[in-house]
Design a protein around this motif. Structure first.
Motif, PDB file in Angstrom:
ATOM      1  N   ASP A 187       0.833  -1.202   0.000  1.00  0.00           N
ATOM      2  CA  ASP A 187       0.000   0.000   0.000  1.00  0.00           C
ATOM      3  C   ASP A 187       0.868   1.252   0.000  1.00  0.00           C
ATOM      4  O   ASP A 187       0.521   2.259  -0.616  1.00  0.00           O
ATOM      5  N   LEU A 188       2.009   1.201   0.682  1.00  0.00           N
ATOM      6  CA  LEU A 188       2.947   2.325   0.652  1.00  0.00           C
ATOM      7  C   LEU A 188       3.424   2.564  -0.779  1.00  0.00           C
ATOM      8  O   LEU A 188       3.421   3.698  -1.263  1.00  0.00           O
ATOM      9  N   ALA A 189       3.813   1.501  -1.462  1.00  0.00           N
ATOM     10  CA  ALA A 189       4.281   1.630  -2.848  1.00  0.00           C
ATOM     11  C   ALA A 189       3.210   2.238  -3.741  1.00  0.00           C
ATOM     12  O   ALA A 189       3.515   2.972  -4.674  1.00  0.00           O
ATOM     13  N   ASN A 190       1.950   1.930  -3.434  1.00  0.00           N
ATOM     14  CA  ASN A 190       0.842   2.403  -4.256  1.00  0.00           C
ATOM     15  C   ASN A 190       0.293   3.760  -3.821  1.00  0.00           C
ATOM     16  O   ASN A 190      -0.740   4.193  -4.312  1.00  0.00           O
ATOM     17  N   SER A 191       0.973   4.437  -2.922  1.00  0.00           N
ATOM     18  CA  SER A 191       0.464   5.721  -2.422  1.00  0.00           C
ATOM     19  C   SER A 191       0.800   6.890  -3.342  1.00  0.00           C
ATOM     20  O   SER A 191       0.380   8.010  -3.089  1.00  0.00           O
ATOM     21  N   ALA A 192       1.537   6.636  -4.412  1.00  0.00           N
ATOM     22  CA  ALA A 192       1.773   7.626  -5.472  1.00  0.00           C
ATOM     23  C   ALA A 192       1.059   7.087  -6.701  1.00  0.00           C
ATOM     24  O   ALA A 192       1.478   6.091  -7.274  1.00  0.00           O
ATOM     25  N   ILE A 193      -0.041   7.710  -7.089  1.00  0.00           N
ATOM     26  CA  ILE A 193      -0.957   7.106  -8.050  1.00  0.00           C
ATOM     27  C   ILE A 193      -1.006   7.916  -9.342  1.00  0.00           C
ATOM     28  O   ILE A 193      -1.311   9.107  -9.331  1.00  0.00           O
ATOM     29  N   ALA A 194      -0.726   7.235 -10.464  1.00  0.00           N
ATOM     30  CA  ALA A 194      -0.886   7.846 -11.780  1.00  0.00           C
ATOM     31  C   ALA A 194      -2.343   7.686 -12.196  1.00  0.00           C
ATOM     32  O   ALA A 194      -2.886   6.581 -12.136  1.00  0.00           O
ATOM     33  N   LEU A 195      -2.966   8.784 -12.580  1.00  0.00           N
ATOM     34  CA  LEU A 195      -4.374   8.782 -12.959  1.00  0.00           C
ATOM     35  C   LEU A 195      -4.517   9.122 -14.439  1.00  0.00           C
ATOM     36  O   LEU A 195      -3.606   9.688 -15.041  1.00  0.00           O
ATOM     37  N   PRO A 196      -5.670   8.774 -15.035  1.00  0.00           N
ATOM     38  CA  PRO A 196      -5.884   9.141 -16.441  1.00  0.00           C
ATOM     39  C   PRO A 196      -5.775  10.640 -16.650  1.00  0.00           C
ATOM     40  O   PRO A 196      -5.990  11.430 -15.728  1.00  0.00           O
ATOM     41  N   GLY A 197      -5.436  11.018 -17.862  1.00  0.00           N
ATOM     42  CA  GLY A 197      -5.330  12.436 -18.197  1.00  0.00           C
ATOM     43  C   GLY A 197      -4.048  13.084 -17.715  1.00  0.00           C
ATOM     44  O   GLY A 197      -3.963  14.302 -17.603  1.00  0.00           O
ATOM     45  N   GLY A 198      -3.042  12.265 -17.404  1.00  0.00           N
ATOM     46  CA  GLY A 198      -1.767  12.810 -16.962  1.00  0.00           C
ATOM     47  C   GLY A 198      -1.771  13.357 -15.556  1.00  0.00           C
ATOM     48  O   GLY A 198      -0.841  14.034 -15.136  1.00  0.00           O
ATOM     49  N   GLN A 199      -2.825  13.069 -14.785  1.00  0.00           N
ATOM     50  CA  GLN A 199      -2.896  13.547 -13.401  1.00  0.00           C
ATOM     51  C   GLN A 199      -2.153  12.584 -12.487  1.00  0.00           C
ATOM     52  O   GLN A 199      -1.944  11.418 -12.813  1.00  0.00           O
ATOM     53  N   PHE A 200      -1.777  13.083 -11.331  1.00  0.00           N
ATOM     54  CA  PHE A 200      -0.985  12.305 -10.377  1.00  0.00           C
ATOM     55  C   PHE A 200      -1.450  12.648  -8.973  1.00  0.00           C
ATOM     56  O   PHE A 200      -1.659  13.813  -8.656  1.00  0.00           O
ATOM     57  N   LEU A 201      -1.634  11.652  -8.148  1.00  0.00           N
ATOM     58  CA  LEU A 201      -2.043  11.857  -6.766  1.00  0.00           C
ATOM     59  C   LEU A 201      -0.986  11.272  -5.842  1.00  0.00           C
ATOM     60  O   LEU A 201      -0.645  10.090  -5.956  1.00  0.00           O
ATOM     61  N   ASP A 202      -0.464  12.096  -4.945  1.00  0.00           N
ATOM     62  CA  ASP A 202       0.500  11.631  -3.948  1.00  0.00           C
ATOM     63  C   ASP A 202      -0.173  11.700  -2.581  1.00  0.00           C
ATOM     64  O   ASP A 202      -0.323  12.778  -2.015  1.00  0.00           O
ATOM     65  N   VAL A 203      -0.571  10.559  -2.081  1.00  0.00           N
ATOM     66  CA  VAL A 203      -1.253  10.487  -0.788  1.00  0.00           C
ATOM     67  C   VAL A 203      -0.340  10.984   0.330  1.00  0.00           C
ATOM     68  O   VAL A 203      -0.807  11.496   1.350  1.00  0.00           O
ATOM     69  N   LEU A 204       0.969  10.864   0.140  1.00  0.00           N
ATOM     70  CA  LEU A 204       1.950  11.290   1.152  1.00  0.00           C
ATOM     71  C   LEU A 204       2.548  12.659   0.828  1.00  0.00           C
ATOM     72  O   LEU A 204       3.570  13.034   1.392  1.00  0.00           O
ATOM     73  N   GLY A 205       1.899  13.405  -0.061  1.00  0.00           N
ATOM     74  CA  GLY A 205       2.456  14.658  -0.559  1.00  0.00           C
ATOM     75  C   GLY A 205       2.564  15.778   0.450  1.00  0.00           C
ATOM     76  O   GLY A 205       3.308  16.726   0.241  1.00  0.00           O
ATOM     77  N   THR A 206       1.831  15.691   1.552  1.00  0.00           N
ATOM     78  CA  THR A 206       1.893  16.721   2.590  1.00  0.00           C
ATOM     79  C   THR A 206       2.158  16.048   3.933  1.00  0.00           C
ATOM     80  O   THR A 206       1.857  14.857   4.099  1.00  0.00           O
ATOM     81  N   PRO A 207       2.674  16.785   4.906  1.00  0.00           N
ATOM     82  CA  PRO A 207       2.855  16.182   6.232  1.00  0.00           C
ATOM     83  C   PRO A 207       1.552  15.648   6.817  1.00  0.00           C
ATOM     84  O   PRO A 207       1.542  14.573   7.426  1.00  0.00           O
ATOM     85  N   SER A 208       0.448  16.362   6.610  1.00  0.00           N
ATOM     86  CA  SER A 208      -0.823  15.876   7.163  1.00  0.00           C
ATOM     87  C   SER A 208      -1.275  14.611   6.447  1.00  0.00           C
ATOM     88  O   SER A 208      -1.806  13.685   7.074  1.00  0.00           O
ATOM     89  N   GLY A 209      -1.062  14.535   5.138  1.00  0.00           N
ATOM     90  CA  GLY A 209      -1.405  13.322   4.395  1.00  0.00           C
ATOM     91  C   GLY A 209      -0.561  12.140   4.838  1.00  0.00           C
ATOM     92  O   GLY A 209      -1.064  11.024   5.000  1.00  0.00           O
ATOM     93  N   ALA A 210       0.743  12.372   5.038  1.00  0.00           N
ATOM     94  CA  ALA A 210       1.642  11.302   5.488  1.00  0.00           C
ATOM     95  C   ALA A 210       1.263  10.843   6.902  1.00  0.00           C
ATOM     96  O   ALA A 210       1.260   9.645   7.194  1.00  0.00           O
ATOM     97  N   THR A 211       0.933  11.807   7.764  1.00  0.00           N
ATOM     98  CA  THR A 211       0.505  11.462   9.124  1.00  0.00           C
ATOM     99  C   THR A 211      -0.750  10.606   9.073  1.00  0.00           C
ATOM    100  O   THR A 211      -0.825   9.560   9.738  1.00  0.00           O
ATOM    101  N   GLN A 212      -1.738  11.027   8.280  1.00  0.00           N
ATOM    102  CA  GLN A 212      -2.986  10.277   8.193  1.00  0.00           C
ATOM    103  C   GLN A 212      -2.757   8.868   7.651  1.00  0.00           C
ATOM    104  O   GLN A 212      -3.360   7.904   8.119  1.00  0.00           O
ATOM    105  N   TRP A 213      -1.861   8.746   6.666  1.00  0.00           N
ATOM    106  CA  TRP A 213      -1.562   7.427   6.108  1.00  0.00           C
ATOM    107  C   TRP A 213      -0.981   6.518   7.189  1.00  0.00           C
ATOM    108  O   TRP A 213      -1.395   5.360   7.320  1.00  0.00           O
ATOM    109  N   LEU A 214      -0.035   7.033   7.975  1.00  0.00           N
ATOM    110  CA  LEU A 214       0.563   6.219   9.041  1.00  0.00           C
ATOM    111  C   LEU A 214      -0.465   5.878  10.111  1.00  0.00           C
ATOM    112  O   LEU A 214      -0.481   4.752  10.618  1.00  0.00           O
ATOM    113  N   VAL A 215      -1.316   6.818  10.451  1.00  0.00           N
ATOM    114  CA  VAL A 215      -2.365   6.554  11.444  1.00  0.00           C
ATOM    115  C   VAL A 215      -3.303   5.462  10.933  1.00  0.00           C
ATOM    116  O   VAL A 215      -3.643   4.528  11.657  1.00  0.00           O
ATOM    117  N   ASP A 216      -3.707   5.565   9.664  1.00  0.00           N
ATOM    118  CA  ASP A 216      -4.615   4.575   9.078  1.00  0.00           C
ATOM    119  C   ASP A 216      -4.009   3.182   9.025  1.00  0.00           C
ATOM    120  O   ASP A 216      -4.727   2.183   9.043  1.00  0.00           O
TER     121      ASP A 216
END
Length: 202
Positions: A27-56
């Motif tokens: 799941d960590l490896a998959n936390s940087a997600i390539a989306l259609p249309g050249g979009q990209f989502l980084d679940v760990l892109g911010t400190p709050s996002g990284a904190t939430q990921w670790l909490v989850d």
């Protein structure tokens, strides 16, 4: 595991890939997600996002409050784990830098406070900063899970989702080789379009 039986999501409307609930490193490896249309989502892109990921995923308490330097360490481990998964799936030698990074995370887990000295306190036990300790512990847990995934029985089932532009990894279950219903539908649509194009031009 079916394509829809997990409540956890990797991003907006995107369920965890098969096997990610069993292996946090996947799941960590998959936390940087390539989306259609050249979009990209980084679940760990911010400190709050990284904190939430670790909490989850349980390696950190809800009040961990990671700073950017800690979030960057988590993202760095992610890239090294992705490199090892790519090598495993592709049948290539493991990159030495990725091996070193995972082994470093494995050995950083503190077992005891080190001995320190300064002119004010003299000899004392030098406990690491609480956030550093949380992050070291979390990275150690994730690195250990990555090592277990890469060396255990699930390693043979590991594959990369073939539905472009998806960049996620998963564990194959039966005939399922895609990470989500969305990717499966996109692949079917691509095949149907290719058939129609051949019919029109043929």
């Amino acid at each position: 595991m079916s394509e829809t039986d997990t409540a956890a999501t990797a991003g907006p409307g995107l369920p965890q890939a098969p096997g990610a609930a069993l292996h946090p490193a996947l799941d960590l490896a998959n936390s940087a997600i390539a989306l259609p249309g050249g979009q990209f989502l980084d679940v760990l892109g911010t400190p709050s996002g990284a904190t939430q990921w670790l909490v989850d995923h349980n390696p950190a308490p809800a009040d961990a409050g990671l700073q950017e330097v800690c979030a960057a360490r988590l993202r760095s481990l992610r890239e090294q784990v992705r490199a090892l998964l790519a090598a495993q799936v592709g049948g290539h030698p493991a990159p030495t830098t990725a091996l070193a990074a995972v082994n470093d995370a494995l050995t950083r887990v503190p077992t005891a406070a080190p001995l320190g000295w300064d002119s004010v306190r003299g000899m004392h036990r030098a406990a690491p900063h609480p956030i550093d300790r949380i992050v070291d512990q979390a990275l150690g847990i994730l690195a250990a899970d990555a090592a277990d995934l890469l060396t255990g029985p699930d390693a043979e089932r590991m594959t990369a989702c073939p539905s472009a532009p998806c960049n996620r990894y998963l564990l194959r279950t039966g005939r399922r080789h895609r990470c989500s219903v969305r990717c499966g539908a996109r692949a079917r649509a691509t095949r149907a379009y290719a058939r129609r194009t051949r019919t029109v031009t043929g």
